[in-house]
Design an enzyme around this catalytic site. Structure first.
Site, PDB file in Angstrom:
ATOM      1  N   SER A 434       0.511  -1.804   0.148  1.00 35.05           N
ATOM      2  CA  SER A 434       0.140  -0.221  -0.327  1.00 35.05           C
ATOM      3  C   SER A 434       0.834   1.341   0.059  1.00 35.05           C
ATOM      4  CB  SER A 434      -0.540  -0.201   1.298  1.00 35.05           C
ATOM      5  OG  SER A 434      -0.264  -0.167   2.253  1.00 35.05           O
ATOM      6  N   HIS A 455      -3.887  -3.838  -5.829  1.00 38.36           N
ATOM      7  CA  HIS A 455      -3.852  -3.258  -3.516  1.00 38.36           C
ATOM      8  C   HIS A 455      -5.503  -2.853  -3.871  1.00 38.36           C
ATOM      9  CE1 HIS A 455      -4.400   0.523  -1.645  1.00 38.36           C
ATOM     10  NE2 HIS A 455      -3.483  -0.536  -0.504  1.00 38.36           N
ATOM     11  N   GLU A 467      -7.404  -1.574  -6.857  1.00 37.75           N
ATOM     12  CA  GLU A 467      -6.388  -0.414  -7.985  1.00 37.75           C
ATOM     13  C   GLU A 467      -5.577  -1.685  -8.388  1.00 37.75           C
ATOM     14  OE1 GLU A 467      -6.435   3.991  -5.810  1.00 37.75           O
ATOM     15  OE2 GLU A 467      -5.237   2.208  -4.294  1.00 37.75           O
ATOM     16  N   ASN A 505      -6.153   6.119  -0.795  1.00 36.75           N
ATOM     17  CA  ASN A 505      -5.495   6.511   0.604  1.00 36.75           C
ATOM     18  C   ASN A 505      -4.510   7.511   0.649  1.00 36.75           C
ATOM     19  OD1 ASN A 505      -5.705   3.492   1.653  1.00 36.75           O
ATOM     20  ND2 ASN A 505      -4.255   2.666   1.097  1.00 36.75           N
TER      21      ASN A 505
HETATM   22  P1  NAI Z   1      -0.180  -8.829   7.850  1.00 42.46           P
HETATM   23  O1  NAI Z   1       1.101  -8.705   9.227  1.00 42.46           O
HETATM   24  O2  NAI Z   1      -1.613  -9.523   8.934  1.00 42.46           O
HETATM   25  O3  NAI Z   1      -0.084 -10.169   7.226  1.00 42.46           O
HETATM   26  C1  NAI Z   1       1.306 -10.327   6.802  1.00 42.46           C
HETATM   27  C2  NAI Z   1       1.720 -11.901   6.657  1.00 42.46           C
HETATM   28  O4  NAI Z   1       2.771 -12.344   5.908  1.00 42.46           O
HETATM   29  C3  NAI Z   1       1.887 -13.058   8.078  1.00 42.46           C
HETATM   30  O5  NAI Z   1       1.192 -13.453   8.204  1.00 42.46           O
HETATM   31  C4  NAI Z   1       3.533 -13.238   7.777  1.00 42.46           C
HETATM   32  O6  NAI Z   1       4.029 -14.657   9.378  1.00 42.46           O
HETATM   33  C5  NAI Z   1       3.229 -13.133   6.583  1.00 42.46           C
HETATM   34  N1  NAI Z   1       4.806 -13.348   5.647  1.00 42.46           N
HETATM   35  C6  NAI Z   1       6.060 -12.806   6.042  1.00 42.46           C
HETATM   36  N2  NAI Z   1       6.959 -12.400   5.529  1.00 42.46           N
HETATM   37  C7  NAI Z   1       6.519 -13.315   5.193  1.00 42.46           C
HETATM   38  C8  NAI Z   1       7.191 -14.392   3.810  1.00 42.46           C
HETATM   39  N3  NAI Z   1       8.584 -14.030   3.122  1.00 42.46           N
HETATM   40  N4  NAI Z   1       6.756 -15.019   3.058  1.00 42.46           N
HETATM   41  C9  NAI Z   1       5.466 -16.098   3.118  1.00 42.46           C
HETATM   42  N5  NAI Z   1       4.969 -15.183   4.535  1.00 42.46           N
HETATM   43  C10 NAI Z   1       5.321 -14.426   4.539  1.00 42.46           C
HETATM   44  O7  NAI Z   1      -0.390  -8.027   6.774  1.00 42.46           O
HETATM   45  P2  NAI Z   1      -1.842  -7.203   6.049  1.00 42.46           P
HETATM   46  O8  NAI Z   1      -1.975  -6.277   7.134  1.00 42.46           O
HETATM   47  O9  NAI Z   1      -1.889  -9.034   5.172  1.00 42.46           O
HETATM   48  O10 NAI Z   1      -0.449  -6.562   4.970  1.00 42.46           O
HETATM   49  C11 NAI Z   1      -0.006  -7.524   3.953  1.00 42.46           C
HETATM   50  C12 NAI Z   1       0.336  -6.695   2.791  1.00 42.46           C
HETATM   51  O11 NAI Z   1      -0.968  -5.532   2.732  1.00 42.46           O
HETATM   52  C13 NAI Z   1       1.133  -5.629   3.062  1.00 42.46           C
HETATM   53  O12 NAI Z   1       2.103  -5.047   2.219  1.00 42.46           O
HETATM   54  C14 NAI Z   1      -0.305  -3.874   3.315  1.00 42.46           C
HETATM   55  O13 NAI Z   1       1.127  -3.129   3.650  1.00 42.46           O
HETATM   56  C15 NAI Z   1      -0.411  -4.330   2.361  1.00 42.46           C
HETATM   57  N6  NAI Z   1      -1.980  -3.771   2.824  1.00 42.46           N
HETATM   58  C16 NAI Z   1      -2.247  -4.094   3.609  1.00 42.46           C
HETATM   59  C17 NAI Z   1      -3.935  -3.567   4.048  1.00 42.46           C
HETATM   60  C18 NAI Z   1      -4.710  -3.453   5.331  1.00 42.46           C
HETATM   61  O14 NAI Z   1      -5.824  -2.830   5.607  1.00 42.46           O
HETATM   62  N7  NAI Z   1      -4.356  -4.482   6.326  1.00 42.46           N
HETATM   63  C19 NAI Z   1      -4.600  -2.578   2.783  1.00 42.46           C
HETATM   64  C20 NAI Z   1      -3.901  -2.427   1.696  1.00 42.46           C
HETATM   65  C21 NAI Z   1      -3.148  -2.980   1.745  1.00 42.46           C
END
Ligand code: NAI
Length: 667
Positions: A434, A455, A467, A505
């Site tokens: 994001s 996105h 997006e 955003n």
């Molecule tokens: P989260 O922290 O809930 O989940 C991330 C997951 O990735 C965790 O389960 C972690 O164990 C796993 N992970 C980390 N490194 C890894 C690897 N090398 N291989 C496999 N798994 C791995 O994070 P969230 O909130 O789901 O965000 C994920 C992405 O989405 C980020 O880039 C964030 O910026 C983006 N995003 C988040 C939004 C939100 O509202 N939370 C909205 C839109 C985009």
């Protein structure tokens, strides 16, 4: 003739040579039982809609039948997808002129009344969507059969366009399903599937595809009497209609303001006072077509419909067809993205670093399928398609790979270098970042032109918009495939450029920061939220911030508006670990998932304007900088990505001053 054996023989249909040459959109066949099969296959269109020409032809066919009184008439669709999508919305461009609207309403009202009055039995055989005017046609038939297929859905979505089901929908539906279910369908536009349609009495039978034709024949030839409404519903539809309307009105007032959304109120009143006859109310009555179509909301909602169609069309080009999806990161976003893809029929592998990271995502998926799919077997099939994949075996076979790991540049960079080496050369490589730049994420890739942004928004199952981000080096062909993929999972794709916060955003953040500053100035959060809701936002900015998490707001705010000093109250709350809904306290205290709010202060137009102004200005700047291609796409993205008041037609449309003040609405 009427014994079971004869009835169960397949229809031996012959073309009706006399009529065959005459019609562009309809096909007629008469089978050996004397039943006429009338098939709508609208020329030059993949979807059946009830355009003027389609209805004119139908009328002339119907007149012929009335003269010759066939044994029965079965109406069906000749399209692979869908029965009838409704009226042709392209013919609505001048609907705000009362004479145009009245003529349009008259066309379907008179015709379907004529259909309802014929002496021979009629049946609508419905497979796929059956919407608006399509359902009103079916309602005018004596019988309805739904084919039990995941694509079969019935709805009266007129309310979403700011109009009413005036082709007999308001008049007929409650007599079949009762006011409780009927008003719900008309006032919300909500769709029901084949099984629910059977349960509430909207259709006489729900049958599997292989027996649909025979079931239709049997039903028409047998001529069963129509099902009676249960006693209570019959009373509510008859002598107790005012009571039913009173309760429906109370519910409605909680959900939509009359001055913003006049159509549901008009529908309710038309049902209660005028038995669903759209020509009965006098022209100055808020239930009249005259009043409704001259209200600015109607044209704006029709505009939103066209914006949505435009987003859909962006995903249509080309022949990219994905089957397998691999998602990396099973957190909030990745877990739900994977679940949605499996729900839409893809085989999905879901990768994370440990089984305990994947387990919660599988549990959430099961809950989602239970809610959304209802049918146990189909829910189980979706679950079977979602495969935990610790080792990342799915990478090699996937057509689309979506990365949703932590927002950390080095982690993402090395991940994409590996993905590029292992993935099929035809696979889309996408990041859900994001805030990071695609150019940076792809820095270690051999061919960064493959990298696109997909996105998604949180919560993924609810949010329609995705997006589709192109970086400076992204090859347009990969972006085009990504747009097509987004349509395949039934979301709305918005092409955006790779620039801080993309569109949604970027526009939201200055608006939220402005709201935080208003709190710092001493305004109550309740007052600010009330101002936003009064403007028509689905949720005030302070409640939104508490819901998203104040820590996330603070970080994203810093990234997107780095020069501004952090808002004081926000910083204090984050410092104190009061992060909003997830910790039980933020700007509000949260109890059982809801904010506990005190009374709000006075809200006037000046306050609303002050609150909304940064949103409008940033939307303007985003278009000027080419983040999206034009103003309509910005409006579409902000309506479907942030819920910007749909009845205002979008922020840029609103800012252009296209909305007269509501006091100017004709009486
Ligand atoms: P989260 O922290 O809930 O989940 C991330 C997951 O990735 C965790 O389960 C972690 O164990 C796993 N992970 C980390 N490194 C890894 C690897 N090398 N291989 C496999 N798994 C791995 O994070 P969230 O909130 O789901 O965000 C994920 C992405 O989405 C980020 O880039 C964030 O910026 C983006 N995003 C988040 C939004 C939100 O509202 N939370 C909205 C839109 C985009």
């Amino acid at each position: 003739m009427n014994d079971e054996n004869t009835l169960m023989q397949p229809a031996d249909a012959t073309n009706d040579a006399h009529n065959e040459a005459t019609y562009r959109h309809w096909r007629l066949e008469t089978d050996r039982d004397g039943l006429v099969w009338l098939t709508l296959d609208k020329a030059d269109s993949s979807t059946n809609t009830l355009s003027r020409e389609v209805l004119d032809e139908f009328e002339s066919i119907l007149d012929g039948f009335i003269a010759r009184n066939p044994r029965g008439l079965i109406i069906r669709s000749g399209k692979d997808k869908g029965f009838i999508a409704g009226a042709d919305v392209n013919e609505f461009s001048e609907i705000n002129k009362p004479e145009v609207a009245v003529a349009l309403m008259r066309r379907g009202w008179d015709l379907f009344n004529k259909l309802a009055a014929v002496r021979f039995p009629t049946l609508a055989l419905v497979r796929g969507f059956c919407m608006g005017g399509g359902l009103e046609l079916a309602l005018a038939c004596r019988y309805r059969i739904a084919v039990d297929d995941p694509s079969t859905r019935f709805a009266l979505p007129e309310v979403m366009l700011g109009i009413l089901p005036g082709w007999g929908g308001v008049k007929r539906i409650t007599g079949l399903v009762g006011p409780t279910a009927g008003l719900d369908m008309m006032l919300t536009g909500r769709a029901v599937d084949a099984r629910r349609a059977k349960k509430i009495g909207l259709v006489d039978a729900s049958v599997p595809p292989r027996v649909m034709e025979n079931s239709a024949r049997v039903m028409v030839l047998r001529g069963n009497p129509r099902r009676e409404l249960p006693f209570v519903q019959r009373m509510l539809d008859g002598p107790l209609r005012n009571v039913a309307a009173h309760f429906a009105l109370r519910e409605l007032e909680k959900k939509a303001r009359r001055e913003h959304y006049p159509a549901p109120y008009a529908i309710l009143e038309l049902w209660q006072k005028y038995a669903g006859d759209p020509f009965a109310p006098p022209p100055n009555d808020p239930a009249s077509i005259h009043y409704l179509v001259q209200h600015p909301t109607t044209l704006n909602l029709i505009r939103v419909f066209h914006l949505q169609e435009r987003l859909k069309s962006l995903g249509k080009s080309g022949d990219f067809k994905a089957e397998r999806v691999h998602v990396i990161g099973a957190g909030t976003m990745g877990g739900d993205i994977a679940a949605v893809c499996a729900m839409r029929g893809f085989t999905v592998t879901l990768q994370d670093m440990a089984p305990e990271r994947i387990a919660p995502a599988m549990k959430r998926a099961a809950e989602l399928y239970k809610r959304r799919i209802r049918d146990r077997l189909r829910a189980r099939d979706a679950m079977d398609r979602l495969i935990p994949d610790l080792a990342g075996d799915g990478i090699r076979r996937a057509d689309v790979i979506i990365e949703a790991v932590v927002e950390n540049l080095e982690v993402k960079q090395s991940l994409f270098a590996r993905l590029e080496a292992e993935a099929k050369p035809t696979a889309i490589l996408a990041t859900n970042t994001s805030s990071l730049k695609l150019a940076d994420i792809g820095a270690q890739m051999r061919d960064p032109s493959r990298l696109v942004g997909l996105h998604f928004f949180n919560p993924v199952p609810q949010m329609m918009l995705v997006e589709v981000v192109s970086g400076e080096r992204t090859d347009p062909e990969w972006a085009r495939r990504a747009l097509a993929f987004v349509r395949q999972i039934d979301k709305l794709p918005l092409p955006t450029r790779d620039s801080g916060g993309f569109l949604v955003n970027r526009v939201l953040m200055p608006y939220m920061i402005n709201a935080f500053r208003m709190v710092d100035e001493g305004l109550k959060p309740e007052t600010i939220d009330k101002a936003a809701e009064q403007f028509g936002m689905p949720m005030g900015p302070i409640t939104l911030a508490d819901t998203v998490g104040l820590d996330i707001c603070a970080v994203v705010g810093q990234q997107l508006v780095p020069d501004a000093a952090p808002p004081t109250k926000l910083a204090q709350l984050v410092e104190a670990g009061k992060l909003g809904k997830k910790t039980g306290e933020g700007f509000y205290r949260w109890h059982e998932g809801k904010p506990v709010k005190g009374p709000a202060g006075t809200v006037d137009e000046t306050l609303i304007h002050r609150l909304i102004a940064p949103y409008l200005e940033e939307a303007r700047r985003a278009v000027d900088e080419g983040i999206v291609a034009d103003e309509d796409l910005a409006d579409a993205g902000l309506i479907f990505g942030t819920g910007f008041a749909p009845f205002r037609g979008g922020p840029l449309h609103y800012a252009r001053g296209c909305i007269p003040d509501r006091d100017e609405v004709p009486a």
